[in-house]
Design a protein around this motif. Structure first.
Motif, PDB file in Angstrom:
ATOM      1  N   ASP A  86       0.823  -1.207   0.000  1.00  0.00           N
ATOM      2  CA  ASP A  86       0.000   0.000   0.000  1.00  0.00           C
ATOM      3  C   ASP A  86       0.861   1.263   0.000  1.00  0.00           C
ATOM      4  OD1 ASP A  86      -2.627  -1.373   0.342  1.00  0.00           O
ATOM      5  OD2 ASP A  86      -1.667  -2.032   2.196  1.00  0.00           O
ATOM      6  N   VAL A  87       1.958   1.220   0.746  1.00  0.00           N
ATOM      7  CA  VAL A  87       2.833   2.382   0.886  1.00  0.00           C
ATOM      8  C   VAL A  87       4.267   1.976   0.604  1.00  0.00           C
ATOM      9  CG1 VAL A  87       3.664   4.197   2.429  1.00  0.00           C
ATOM     10  CG2 VAL A  87       1.313   3.370   2.640  1.00  0.00           C
ATOM     11  N   TYR A  88       4.932   2.738  -0.261  1.00  0.00           N
ATOM     12  CA  TYR A  88       6.339   2.497  -0.532  1.00  0.00           C
ATOM     13  C   TYR A  88       7.167   3.595   0.137  1.00  0.00           C
ATOM     14  CZ  TYR A  88      10.723   1.477  -2.859  1.00  0.00           C
ATOM     15  OH  TYR A  88      12.035   1.163  -3.110  1.00  0.00           O
ATOM     16  N   LEU A  89       8.138   3.189   0.955  1.00  0.00           N
ATOM     17  CA  LEU A  89       9.008   4.124   1.659  1.00  0.00           C
ATOM     18  C   LEU A  89      10.359   4.201   0.951  1.00  0.00           C
ATOM     19  CD1 LEU A  89       8.282   2.969   5.332  1.00  0.00           C
ATOM     20  CD2 LEU A  89       7.247   4.901   4.104  1.00  0.00           C
ATOM     21  N   PHE A  90      10.784   5.402   0.647  1.00  0.00           N
ATOM     22  CA  PHE A  90      12.058   5.617  -0.054  1.00  0.00           C
ATOM     23  C   PHE A  90      12.857   6.677   0.715  1.00  0.00           C
ATOM     24  CE2 PHE A  90      14.764   7.211  -3.561  1.00  0.00           C
ATOM     25  CZ  PHE A  90      15.232   6.013  -4.071  1.00  0.00           C
ATOM     26  N   PRO A  91      13.413   6.289   1.879  1.00  0.00           N
ATOM     27  CA  PRO A  91      14.087   7.261   2.743  1.00  0.00           C
ATOM     28  C   PRO A  91      15.576   7.418   2.439  1.00  0.00           C
ATOM     29  CG  PRO A  91      13.897   5.186   3.884  1.00  0.00           C
ATOM     30  CD  PRO A  91      13.305   4.963   2.512  1.00  0.00           C
ATOM     31  N   THR A  92      15.932   7.568   1.182  1.00  0.00           N
ATOM     32  CA  THR A  92      17.334   7.678   0.810  1.00  0.00           C
ATOM     33  C   THR A  92      17.982   8.882   1.486  1.00  0.00           C
ATOM     34  OG1 THR A  92      18.878   7.837  -1.046  1.00  0.00           O
ATOM     35  CG2 THR A  92      16.797   9.034  -1.265  1.00  0.00           C
ATOM     36  N   GLU A 123      21.989  11.777  -2.796  1.00  0.00           N
ATOM     37  CA  GLU A 123      21.398  12.386  -3.995  1.00  0.00           C
ATOM     38  C   GLU A 123      21.290  11.316  -5.080  1.00  0.00           C
ATOM     39  OE1 GLU A 123      24.029  15.903  -4.518  1.00  0.00           O
ATOM     40  OE2 GLU A 123      22.186  17.040  -4.177  1.00  0.00           O
ATOM     41  N   GLU A 124      20.164  10.652  -5.102  1.00  0.00           N
ATOM     42  CA  GLU A 124      19.927   9.581  -6.073  1.00  0.00           C
ATOM     43  C   GLU A 124      19.936  10.145  -7.496  1.00  0.00           C
ATOM     44  OE1 GLU A 124      19.420   6.362  -5.513  1.00  0.00           O
ATOM     45  OE2 GLU A 124      19.230   6.338  -3.334  1.00  0.00           O
ATOM     46  N   GLY A 125      20.530   9.348  -8.414  1.00  0.00           N
ATOM     47  CA  GLY A 125      20.478   9.767  -9.804  1.00  0.00           C
ATOM     48  C   GLY A 125      19.053   9.797 -10.327  1.00  0.00           C
ATOM     49  N   PHE A 126      18.265   8.821  -9.891  1.00  0.00           N
ATOM     50  CA  PHE A 126      16.892   8.723 -10.390  1.00  0.00           C
ATOM     51  C   PHE A 126      15.939   8.141  -9.348  1.00  0.00           C
ATOM     52  CE2 PHE A 126      13.443   6.870 -12.946  1.00  0.00           C
ATOM     53  CZ  PHE A 126      13.143   7.942 -13.770  1.00  0.00           C
ATOM     54  N   GLY A 127      16.252   6.956  -8.825  1.00  0.00           N
ATOM     55  CA  GLY A 127      15.331   6.292  -7.906  1.00  0.00           C
ATOM     56  C   GLY A 127      14.370   5.396  -8.660  1.00  0.00           C
ATOM     57  N   LEU A 128      14.909   4.394  -9.364  1.00  0.00           N
ATOM     58  CA  LEU A 128      14.091   3.562 -10.247  1.00  0.00           C
ATOM     59  C   LEU A 128      13.004   2.809  -9.482  1.00  0.00           C
ATOM     60  CD1 LEU A 128      13.784   2.646 -13.202  1.00  0.00           C
ATOM     61  CD2 LEU A 128      15.248   0.703 -12.652  1.00  0.00           C
ATOM     62  N   SER A 129      13.296   2.383  -8.252  1.00  0.00           N
ATOM     63  CA  SER A 129      12.296   1.623  -7.500  1.00  0.00           C
ATOM     64  C   SER A 129      11.037   2.444  -7.237  1.00  0.00           C
ATOM     65  CB  SER A 129      12.885   1.129  -6.175  1.00  0.00           C
ATOM     66  OG  SER A 129      13.213   2.198  -5.321  1.00  0.00           O
ATOM     67  N   LEU A 130      11.169   3.764  -7.222  1.00  0.00           N
ATOM     68  CA  LEU A 130       9.989   4.622  -7.077  1.00  0.00           C
ATOM     69  C   LEU A 130       9.025   4.436  -8.239  1.00  0.00           C
ATOM     70  CD1 LEU A 130      11.412   8.038  -5.814  1.00  0.00           C
ATOM     71  CD2 LEU A 130       9.700   6.637  -4.661  1.00  0.00           C
ATOM     72  N   CYS A 176       1.386   1.887  -5.610  1.00  0.00           N
ATOM     73  CA  CYS A 176       1.765   2.237  -4.241  1.00  0.00           C
ATOM     74  C   CYS A 176       1.654   3.745  -4.001  1.00  0.00           C
ATOM     75  CB  CYS A 176       3.200   1.808  -3.951  1.00  0.00           C
ATOM     76  SG  CYS A 176       3.458   0.031  -3.875  1.00  0.00           S
ATOM     77  N   TYR A 177       1.328   4.090  -2.782  1.00  0.00           N
ATOM     78  CA  TYR A 177       1.403   5.464  -2.285  1.00  0.00           C
ATOM     79  C   TYR A 177       2.857   5.673  -1.883  1.00  0.00           C
ATOM     80  CZ  TYR A 177      -0.116   9.564   0.517  1.00  0.00           C
ATOM     81  OH  TYR A 177      -0.323  10.819   1.033  1.00  0.00           O
ATOM     82  N   CYS A 178       3.569   6.570  -2.566  1.00  0.00           N
ATOM     83  CA  CYS A 178       5.012   6.710  -2.362  1.00  0.00           C
ATOM     84  C   CYS A 178       5.350   7.908  -1.483  1.00  0.00           C
ATOM     85  CB  CYS A 178       5.728   6.840  -3.704  1.00  0.00           C
ATOM     86  SG  CYS A 178       5.743   5.306  -4.661  1.00  0.00           S
ATOM     87  N   ILE A 179       6.205   7.649  -0.502  1.00  0.00           N
ATOM     88  CA  ILE A 179       6.730   8.700   0.369  1.00  0.00           C
ATOM     89  C   ILE A 179       8.239   8.636   0.261  1.00  0.00           C
ATOM     90  CG2 ILE A 179       6.755   9.654   2.696  1.00  0.00           C
ATOM     91  CD1 ILE A 179       4.238   8.039   3.303  1.00  0.00           C
ATOM     92  N   ALA A 180       8.878   9.725  -0.169  1.00  0.00           N
ATOM     93  CA  ALA A 180      10.288   9.665  -0.532  1.00  0.00           C
ATOM     94  C   ALA A 180      11.061  10.907  -0.103  1.00  0.00           C
ATOM     95  CB  ALA A 180      10.420   9.480  -2.048  1.00  0.00           C
ATOM     96  N   PHE A 210      -2.798  11.541  -5.237  1.00  0.00           N
ATOM     97  CA  PHE A 210      -1.777  11.790  -6.242  1.00  0.00           C
ATOM     98  C   PHE A 210      -2.232  11.301  -7.610  1.00  0.00           C
ATOM     99  CE2 PHE A 210       0.889  11.214  -2.355  1.00  0.00           C
ATOM    100  CZ  PHE A 210       1.349  12.522  -2.277  1.00  0.00           C
ATOM    101  N   GLU A 211      -1.722  11.939  -8.636  1.00  0.00           N
ATOM    102  CA  GLU A 211      -2.025  11.495 -10.002  1.00  0.00           C
ATOM    103  C   GLU A 211      -1.268  10.201 -10.307  1.00  0.00           C
ATOM    104  OE1 GLU A 211      -1.672  14.333 -13.126  1.00  0.00           O
ATOM    105  OE2 GLU A 211      -2.399  15.995 -11.883  1.00  0.00           O
ATOM    106  N   GLU A 212      -1.815   9.394 -11.202  1.00  0.00           N
ATOM    107  CA  GLU A 212      -1.125   8.192 -11.649  1.00  0.00           C
ATOM    108  C   GLU A 212      -0.137   8.534 -12.756  1.00  0.00           C
ATOM    109  OE1 GLU A 212      -3.677   5.005 -12.711  1.00  0.00           O
ATOM    110  OE2 GLU A 212      -4.677   4.902 -10.761  1.00  0.00           O
ATOM    111  N   LEU A 213       0.918   7.740 -12.857  1.00  0.00           N
ATOM    112  CA  LEU A 213       1.899   7.970 -13.918  1.00  0.00           C
ATOM    113  C   LEU A 213       1.261   7.771 -15.288  1.00  0.00           C
ATOM    114  CD1 LEU A 213       5.072   6.028 -12.704  1.00  0.00           C
ATOM    115  CD2 LEU A 213       4.755   8.488 -12.735  1.00  0.00           C
ATOM    116  N   PRO A 214       1.565   8.639 -16.244  1.00  0.00           N
ATOM    117  CA  PRO A 214       1.126   8.374 -17.627  1.00  0.00           C
ATOM    118  C   PRO A 214       1.697   7.039 -18.106  1.00  0.00           C
ATOM    119  CG  PRO A 214       1.921  10.628 -17.397  1.00  0.00           C
ATOM    120  CD  PRO A 214       2.266   9.924 -16.116  1.00  0.00           C
TER     121      PRO A 214
END
Length: 359
Positions: free
Chosen positions: A262-268, A271-278, A286-290, A332-336
């Motif tokens: 339900d929720v994805y946590l990305f507490p990096t 300075e990530e180049g991109f963050g592909l797992s997001l 997933c509801y993403c909090i990063a 949040f909007e969904e990714l195109p």
């Protein structure tokens, strides 16, 4: 017509898991513009490309120590490909140290003007100090970055870049990473024995900069019996209420864990180049909090696709975001559908290469 040479420090296709190795595997299996591939010999090879293998024999290692260069084998392979009357696009992935020696080789062969060097950088911040950086950028013809924000960071640091810059974001396989409907999601939760649980997920390499400890400290503050935290990528075995350490999971099995979460946590903390797992998590619903570091804000379109934490070390920000999700979640909007897909990446890479061929 220019020939295209790709130089990789890692064998392609690669047996290891990585964002860019996965992208190039998909790219080189389909419609691509690469003619030659210089890399260590892989177990399996692409059928539609000409290889030159780099060697890592004992003698090669001795030579590397003597000359203080770890890429002599790649330069030798390159010299076997390039001809005096040819034109070449030479694409280098992340290997800064080899570029000056490529330039020296091309100058020695008197074909530097017949070649364009593209450097694909998968980090975010400027990697070299100002003096070395400007010399490096004068040696290449094009810098390929993952985000516009990375380009801006380079311009702030160097003031100017004496080479072309292109942006090519990372991508995922949309046929594997997608959102399940409510019924199917519940069925998958039953299979994993987590029915009735609010599922949180952390997925990365267990290095301090990836913020696993931040997630675990947060969990101690927000844990309730109806919540569960899945940890992927860590070999830890400690016993924490509501936490399941799943270890390292093959890429092919990752989608099902995103899809039941339900929720994805990305507490990096870097300075990530991109963050592909997001992108993998967002694509699976997933509801993403990063953390708002590096390329992450641009990937989430500055809050359009997910919640950004301005100070990742401030646990109260994370707790507030979790409380907000549980009581009044942001819509949040969904990714195109075509924003970060393999198909978009392939067409983008082919465009970058074909535009470079015009000289």
């Amino acid at each position: 017509m220019s020939k295209v040479i790709l130089i990789s420090q890692i064998e392609l296709p690669s047996s290891s898991i990585g964002s860019w190795t996965t992208l190039y595997k998909n790219y080189l299996e389909g419609n691509h513009e690469i003619d030659y591939l210089i890399c260590p010999e892989p177990k399996n090879k692409f059928n539609n490309i000409t290889y030159q293998f780099t060697s890592h024999s004992f003698i090669d290692k001795i030579k590397s120590k003597i000359y203080k260069k770890s890429h002599l084998s790649a330069l030798a392979a390159l010299s076997k490909i390039v001809k005096n009357d040819g034109k070449y696009i030479i694409q280098v992935i992340d290997n800064y140290k080899i570029v000056p020696d490529i330039v020296s080789l091309l100058q020695k062969l008197k074909i530097r003007e017949n070649c364009k060097i593209q450097f694909f950088y998968h980090g975010f911040p400027p990697y070299l100090d100002k003096e070395k950086g400007l010399v490096f950028f004068q040696n290449i013809d094009e810098l390929i970055l993952l985000t516009q924000d990375s380009h801006k960071a380079h311009l702030r640091y160097y003031s100017d870049l004496p080479c072309m810059v292109s942006i090519l974001p990372n991508a995922i396989d949309a046929n594997k990473f997608y959102k399940l409907d409510t019924v199917e999601k519940e069925n998958q939760k039953q299979i994993l024995n987590i029915t009735g649980k609010q599922v949180f997920l952390w997925c990365s390499q267990d290095r301090p900069k990836k913020g696993l400890q931040v997630a675990l400290d947060l969990w101690n503050a927000i844990y309730e019996p109806n919540r569960i935290l899945l940890i992927i990528g860590s070999s830890r075995t400690e016993q924490i209420p509501g936490v399941i350490f799943l270890g390292k999971i093959p890429n092919s099995e990752l989608p099902k864990y995103y899809q039941v979460s339900d929720v994805y946590l990305f507490p990096t903390l870097c300075e990530e180049g991109f963050g592909l797992s997001l992108i993998e998590a967002l694509s699976c619903g997933c509801y993403c909090i990063a953390s708002a570091l590096g390329g992450v804000p641009e990937v989430l379109q500055y809050g359009k696709y997910g919640k950004l934490i301005n100070n990742p070390l401030d646990s109260s920000e994370w707790e507030l975001a979790i409380t907000e999700y549980c009581t009044n979640p942001i819509a949040f909007e969904e990714l195109p559908n075509n924003l970060y897909t393999f198909e978009t990446w392939r067409s983008g890479m082919n465009r970058i290469i074909n535009e470079a061929k015009v000289f």
